[in-house]
Design a protein around this motif. Structure first.
Motif, PDB file in Angstrom:
ATOM      1  N   THR A 101       0.729   3.351   2.177  1.00 29.34           N
ATOM      2  CA  THR A 101       1.050   2.138   2.940  1.00 29.34           C
ATOM      3  C   THR A 101       1.620   2.499   4.307  1.00 29.34           C
ATOM      4  O   THR A 101       1.219   1.948   5.326  1.00 29.34           O
ATOM      5  CB  THR A 101       2.064   1.270   2.159  1.00 29.34           C
ATOM      6  OG1 THR A 101       1.585   1.127   0.819  1.00 29.34           O
ATOM      7  CG2 THR A 101       2.228  -0.099   2.784  1.00 29.34           C
ATOM      8  N   ASP A 202      -9.382   4.870   3.787  1.00 31.57           N
ATOM      9  CA  ASP A 202      -8.403   4.765   2.704  1.00 31.57           C
ATOM     10  C   ASP A 202      -9.028   5.344   1.437  1.00 31.57           C
ATOM     11  O   ASP A 202      -9.898   4.731   0.820  1.00 31.57           O
ATOM     12  CB  ASP A 202      -8.022   3.290   2.532  1.00 31.57           C
ATOM     13  CG  ASP A 202      -6.994   3.065   1.437  1.00 31.57           C
ATOM     14  OD1 ASP A 202      -6.781   3.980   0.616  1.00 31.57           O
ATOM     15  OD2 ASP A 202      -6.412   1.963   1.393  1.00 31.57           O
ATOM     16  N   LYS A 236      -1.257   7.659  -6.840  1.00 32.86           N
ATOM     17  CA  LYS A 236      -2.428   7.413  -7.697  1.00 32.86           C
ATOM     18  C   LYS A 236      -2.800   8.680  -8.464  1.00 32.86           C
ATOM     19  O   LYS A 236      -3.139   8.644  -9.632  1.00 32.86           O
ATOM     20  CB  LYS A 236      -3.639   6.993  -6.856  1.00 32.86           C
ATOM     21  CG  LYS A 236      -3.346   5.944  -5.802  1.00 32.86           C
ATOM     22  CD  LYS A 236      -2.956   4.640  -6.412  1.00 32.86           C
ATOM     23  CE  LYS A 236      -2.532   3.678  -5.306  1.00 32.86           C
ATOM     24  NZ  LYS A 236      -2.050   2.415  -5.785  1.00 32.86           N
ATOM     25  N   LYS A 244       6.159   6.872  -3.749  1.00 31.46           N
ATOM     26  CA  LYS A 244       5.673   6.586  -2.388  1.00 31.46           C
ATOM     27  C   LYS A 244       5.488   7.869  -1.565  1.00 31.46           C
ATOM     28  O   LYS A 244       6.235   8.153  -0.621  1.00 31.46           O
ATOM     29  CB  LYS A 244       6.624   5.622  -1.663  1.00 31.46           C
ATOM     30  CG  LYS A 244       6.745   4.259  -2.292  1.00 31.46           C
ATOM     31  CD  LYS A 244       5.434   3.500  -2.360  1.00 31.46           C
ATOM     32  CE  LYS A 244       5.031   2.901  -1.053  1.00 31.46           C
ATOM     33  NZ  LYS A 244       3.817   2.039  -1.228  1.00 31.46           N
TER      34      LYS A 244
HETATM   35  N1  PMP Z   1      -4.600   1.545  -0.410  1.00 38.08           N
HETATM   36  C1  PMP Z   1      -5.078   1.036  -1.542  1.00 38.08           C
HETATM   37  C2  PMP Z   1      -6.516   0.679  -1.625  1.00 38.08           C
HETATM   38  C3  PMP Z   1      -4.228   0.828  -2.638  1.00 38.08           C
HETATM   39  O1  PMP Z   1      -4.707   0.293  -3.767  1.00 38.08           O
HETATM   40  C4  PMP Z   1      -2.868   1.180  -2.519  1.00 38.08           C
HETATM   41  C5  PMP Z   1      -1.887   0.998  -3.663  1.00 38.08           C
HETATM   42  N2  PMP Z   1      -1.976  -0.195  -4.325  1.00 38.08           N
HETATM   43  C6  PMP Z   1      -2.420   1.696  -1.308  1.00 38.08           C
HETATM   44  C7  PMP Z   1      -3.309   1.875  -0.275  1.00 38.08           C
HETATM   45  C8  PMP Z   1      -0.969   2.040  -1.099  1.00 38.08           C
HETATM   46  O2  PMP Z   1      -0.614   3.250  -1.704  1.00 38.08           O
HETATM   47  P1  PMP Z   1       0.885   3.752  -1.770  1.00 38.08           P
HETATM   48  O3  PMP Z   1       1.474   3.195  -3.022  1.00 38.08           O
HETATM   49  O4  PMP Z   1       0.782   5.249  -1.795  1.00 38.08           O
HETATM   50  O5  PMP Z   1       1.597   3.257  -0.560  1.00 38.08           O
END
Ligand code: PMP
Length: 385
Positions: A101, A202, A236, A244
Motif C-alpha cells: 500500500t 502490482d 501475501k 506490512k
Molecule cells: N495490492 C493488492 C492487489 C492487494 O490485494 C493488496 C492487499 N490486500 C495490496 C496491494 C496491499 O498490500 P499490503 O498489505 O502489503 O499493503
C-alpha cells in the motif's frame, strides 16, 4: 470533543467507509463466517517468527536505512534473479516499503502531477484511485471484460494520449483471480513504446498462481522493466499481512524519484522484521511451494461447492474465488452480500465496489486463505443457498 468549527472541503468527497470494514463489522455482528477479508486465518512460519524474535533480542530495534536493510535488498535481488532472470541492483534499484500500500502510494505521488492521466483497469484494487486523486491526477478507467476479466488492449490504446503518465496493472488480479499472459505483456510493450508512460505493476500475489501458469512479471520484459515499478508484498508471500512489509523494484532513475517520496511518507520500515525476512527469503523452499499450497485450497473450496447453485470459474491466482449467483437471485451485489451475511451467516465482498460507478455482474468475492474447517462450514452454507 467539539467539532471543527468550519466547512471541510474533503479531498476525497466520494470515499466513505470501505466495504471491507463494513462487511467485517456486519460479519462480527451476525456471527457470520468471514470470507470477505483478504487474509489467512492460519499463522505464519514458526521459523520466521523466531527469526524476528532473534533480531529483536540482538538489539536490531532502531531505524533501518531509508531504502531498507542491505541484507534484505540483497535477498530480494537474488529471488528476483532466480524467479525471473531479472537483475536489480540492491543499492540503487530495490526499496523496502511498509507493505504494498505504501509502495503504491509513494510511487503514484512520486510521478503523478496535477492533470496527469492514469489508466486503471476495473474492477480495481481500492487503493489506486484515492492515491491518484490525492495527487491531483485523473483516473482513466478501462474495463476488464469477459468471464476471464481480460484487458481490452485495443480500447486501452485509444485511452493513451500525451497526458497519460502511468498505467497500473495487477496480476494475479484482486478481486477477479485473473492473470496477465505473455501476450498481454507484448501488447503493453507496444502501447507504451516511444511514450514516457510509467507502468506501476502490482504483483503482490506473484507467488499465488495456479495450474502451472508462470507469473509474467513486467521485469521479465526488458522494454517494460525499463519503465516499470514492480510492487510486491511479503504479507501475501509469508502469511504476514499484519506486518506490512513489501518492496519496489525499479530502474535507478525511477528509484531515485520513488525514494524521494518514500522517505517522507514512512522514511524506513520495521528493522527486526527486515533482517528476519532477509534470512527467510534465502531458502527458496519458503516460497516456491506457495502455488501448490493455495491451489490445493482453491480446489478444496471449489470441490466443496460442487453441488451449490453458484457458478464457479476457478481462480487462476490470488486467494480469492469469485462466485456468480445469477442462478439464485436478481438482487444487486451489495444487497445480496449483506443478506447472505445477515440471513445465512456468511460474509463476502460484492465485486461492484471495485468500480467507480457500480457495475452489477452478480458476482461476489470469497477469500479461501482459510483452514479446511472454515471452508467446510462456509461451503455447507453456500450449498444451501
Ligand atoms: N495490492 C493488492 C492487489 C492487494 O490485494 C493488496 C492487499 N490486500 C495490496 C496491494 C496491499 O498490500 P499490503 O498489505 O502489503 O499493503
Amino acid at each position: 470533543m467539539t467539532k471543527f468549527p468550519d466547512f471541510i472541503p474533503s479531498k476525497l468527497p466520494k470515499i466513505g467507509t470501505s466495504i471491507f470494514a463494513i462487511m467485517s463489522q456486519l460479519a462480527n455482528e451476525h456471527k457470520a463466517i468471514n470470507l470477505s477479508q483478504g487474509f489467512p486465518d492460519f499463522d505464519c512460519s514458526v521459523k520466521l517468527k523466531s527469526l524476528v524474535n532473534h533480531y529483536m533480542e540482538k538489539g536490531y530495534n532502531q531505524y533501518a536505512p531509508m531504502p531498507g536493510v542491505l541484507p534484505l535488498r540483497e535477498s530480494i535481488a537474488e529471488k528476483t534473479q532466480y524467479c525471473h532472470s531479472a537483475i536489480y541492483n540492491p543499492d540503487t534499484e530495490i526499496t523496502v516499503t511498509a507493505g504494498a500500500t505504501e509502495a503504491l502510494y509513494s510511487a503514484i505521488s512520486a510521478f503523478v502531477r496535477e492533470g496527469d492521466e492514469v489508466i486503471v483497469f476495473e474492477p480495481a484494487y481500492d487503493s489506486y484511485v484515492p492515491a491518484i486523486l490525492l495527487n491531483g491526477g485523473t483516473p482513466i478507467y478501462g474495463r476488464l471484460s469477459g468471464a476471464d476479466f481480460k484487458i481490452n488492449w485495443d480500447e486501452t490504446q485509444k485511452m493513451v494520449n500525451q497526458h497519460t503518465r502511468m498505467i497500473i496493472i495487477n496480476s494475479p488480479h484482486n478481486p477477479t483471480g485473473s492473470v496477465l499472459t505473455a501476450e498481454d505483456m507484448k501488447r503493453l510493450e507496444k502501447i507504451t513504446k516511444n511514450t514516457n508512460i510509467i507502468i506501476l505493476s502490482d504483483e503482490v500475489y506473484e507467488h499465488i498462481i495456479f495450474d502451472k501458469i508462470e507469473h509474467q512479471s513486467v521485469c521479465r520484459y526488458p522494454r517494460l522493466a525499463e519503465r516499470s515499478l514492480v510492487v510486491s508484498s511479503f504479507g501475501k508471500t509469508f502469511h504476514t499481512t499484519g506486518w506490512k512489509m513489501g518492496y519496489v523494484l525499479a530502474p535507478e532513475n525511477l528509484t531515485v524519484e520513488f525514494r524521494k517520496s518514500h522517505q517522507f511518507v514512512v522514511f524506513a520500515v520495521n528493522t527486526p522484521i527486515q533482517y528476519a525476512v532477509a534470512d527467510f527469503l534465502k531458502d527458496k523452499d519458503n516460497y516456491i511451494h506457495l502455488p501448490d499450497f493455495y491451489q490445493q485450497k482453491r480446489n478444496y473450496f471449489n470441490n466443496a461447492l460442487k453441488s451449490s447453485r453458484f457458478k464457479i470459474t476457478p481462480s487462476s491466482g490470488t486467494y480469492f474465488q469469485l462466485l456468480d449467483y445469477s442462478r439464485i437471485s436478481d438482487e444487486k451485489e451489495e444487497d445480496f452480500a449483506i443478506r447472505l451475511t445477515k440471513e445465512f451467516k456468511i460474509a463476502s465482498v460484492p465485486v461492484s465496489v471495485f468500480y467507480h460507478k457500480k457495475v452489477e455482474n452478480k458476482i461476489l468475492r470469497f477469500c479461501f486463505a482459510k483452514g479446511e474447517d472454515t471452508m467446510n462450514k462456509a461451503a455447507e452454507i453456500l450449498c444451501k443457498i
